[in-house]
Scaffold this motif. Structure first.
Motif, short mmCIF file in Angstrom:
data_model
loop_
_atom_site.label_atom_id
_atom_site.label_comp_id
_atom_site.label_asym_id
_atom_site.label_seq_id
_atom_site.Cartn_x
_atom_site.Cartn_y
_atom_site.Cartn_z
N GLU A 339 0.83 -1.20 0.00
CA GLU A 339 0.00 0.00 0.00
C GLU A 339 0.87 1.26 0.00
O GLU A 339 0.61 2.21 -0.76
CB GLU A 339 -0.93 0.00 1.22
CG GLU A 339 -2.02 -1.07 1.18
CD GLU A 339 -3.11 -0.77 0.17
OE1 GLU A 339 -3.43 0.43 -0.03
OE2 GLU A 339 -3.65 -1.72 -0.41
N LYS A 374 0.14 -4.72 -4.96
CA LYS A 374 -1.11 -4.82 -4.21
C LYS A 374 -2.00 -5.95 -4.72
O LYS A 374 -3.05 -6.23 -4.12
CB LYS A 374 -1.89 -3.50 -4.30
CG LYS A 374 -1.19 -2.33 -3.61
CD LYS A 374 -1.91 -1.01 -3.86
CE LYS A 374 -3.34 -1.01 -3.39
NZ LYS A 374 -3.97 0.32 -3.52
N SER A 380 -4.33 -7.08 -1.56
CA SER A 380 -4.45 -6.39 -0.27
C SER A 380 -5.70 -6.84 0.47
O SER A 380 -5.69 -6.99 1.70
CB SER A 380 -4.50 -4.87 -0.49
OG SER A 380 -3.24 -4.37 -0.90
#
Length: 411
Positions: A339, A374, A380
């Motif tokens: 992130e 990600k 994520s």
């Protein structure tokens, strides 16, 4: 082997600093020039660069010394990956094609091919691509549809695979295929086996066709969609116990997530380095833009996020090397580092202004590649699910989804 850290020793021992600096110099002198030259034209990682990596032992960092490697741990592995990613994330990813990643977990000490395969892996003579995902299966790997059926003493593999990077350039493809149906809805991970499909470098295996997937980044090598149509492999190609490859894969995930975090941090650090250099050089209103508080505060925030991610990574790697379970923490570092990598590379591009939106500066490469961190090695959202499940317990909704999927597939 590296001795376990004592509380007053700190993370970066003299040996680790030497390893980091060696990787840093190699990146500066070899990786970065190749990336700046080849990434804009979507070129591939040069074979001579791979040979130099092998000569430095970068494919054998985590392979035991008595099996041809350096006998080091996840910490050193991630130190090297971070430095390589500061130049080109694809090269930082390439070291995972050696080091016996994943299939090492399926080679017990008494496995007849352990010494051969790990020695070849450490020397860079057995670089492996991974065929796990499928067109309709990404994060839910327990639902793979690719099949392997017995044919005499051999196995025949048939099915589709997706996102297989380096399928052409590798010496083998580790294919995960279902060899038996799962016994129950809550045991869908059982019945999956792993096969090391060896092949000539530069080609696909017999009875396997494929084409590169057009990507917006992660250049330097091709990522394939593959179709296996009765690809024949001998019984000795099976790595690990039949039907239990999911455990083999899961055993390597903590290190794999740490490796992705290291690559993310390397991308972010590379972008920060470039932002600082550009801010000092670029002048507006008769002064360098590094004099403006808006730019200075951006850089301060970027540097803080990178260091926070790096220190979490050091902690996770230490836990891995001490043999402690840290699945929650490894998901945390993969999630957090990826992130902040997107945030930092985007801010660096902003500092570059219009110049950052050209291929004249490396920051656009870091930005494109950071976006991928990600997504691969578990999105994520998947990392958030793992973390929350470990803290709160698995949700009833997820359990019902698993039951429905099993019932739809197997009745």
């Amino acid at each position: 082997m590296t001795e376990p850290l004592t509380p007053n020793q700190g993370y970066l021992t003299e040996e680790r600093l030497m390893i980091r600096d060696l990787a840093r110099d190699f990146t500066r002198n070899e990786v970065l020039p190749a990336a700046n030259r080849l990434d804009p034209e979507h070129g591939t990682i040069p074979p001579e660069l791979i040979t130099k990596m092998a000569d430095l032992g970068l494919f054998g960092i985590t392979v035991p010394e008595d099996e041809g490697g350096q006998g080091l741990g996840a910490f050193e592995y991630c130190l090297v990956a971070e430095e390589l990613a500061r130049g080109w994330m694809s090269v930082a990813s390439l070291i995972a094609r050696g080091n016996g990643t994943f299939y090492k977990e399926g080679l017990r000490k008494d496995h007849p091919r352990r010494q051969e395969l790990l020695s070849r892996s450490a020397s860079g003579d057995m670089l492996v691509a991974y065929a796990l995902s499928e067109p309709n299966t990404g994060s839910d790997l327990s639902s793979i549809a690719c099949r392997a059926v017995k044919d005499g003493e051999d196995w025949l593999i048939s099915g589709q695979k997706y996102w297989c990077t380096f399928a052409d350039g590798a010496d083998a493809i580790l294919v995960f295929a279902r060899t038996s149906p799962p016994p129950a809805a809550d045991k869908r991970h059982l019945g999956i086996s792993a096969f090391l499909v060896e092949k000539p470098r530069g080609e696909l295996p017999a009875n396997c066709s494929g084409a590169p997937i057009p990507k917006i980044g992660y250049f330097g090598w091709n990522t394939f969609e593959l179709s296996f149509d009765g690809c024949r492999v001998p019984a000795r190609a099976m790595i690990g116990d039949e039907g239990k490859a999911f455990y083999m894969m899961a055993a390597g995930l903590e290190t794999a997530r740490a490796h992705t975090a290291a690559r993310s941090i390397g991308l972010a650090q590379g972008a920060l380095d470039d932002a600082i250099a550009y801010a000092r050089d670029r002048r507006q209103f008769a002064v360098p833009i590094a004099e403006f508080q808006a730019i200075r505060f951006k850089i301060a925030t970027m540097a803080t996020k990178i260091e926070a991610a790096r220190q979490l990574l050091y902690h996770v790697c230490t836990q891995i090397d001490l043999g402690r379970r840290c699945d929650t923490e490894s998901s945390m570092v993969k999630y957090f580092a990826s992130e902040i990598a997107e945030e930092v590379t985007s801010e660096s591009l902003q500092i570059h202004g219009g110049a950052g939106y050209t291929k004249l500066f490396a920051v656009e490469r870091h930005w494109r590649d950071a976006r991928l961190t990600k997504i691969f090695e578990g999105t994520s959202e998947i990392q958030q699910r793992i973390i929350s499940d470990n803290l709160l317990g698995r949700s009833e909704i997820d359990k019902q989804i698993a039951r429905n999927a099993y019932s739809k597939t197997y009745g």
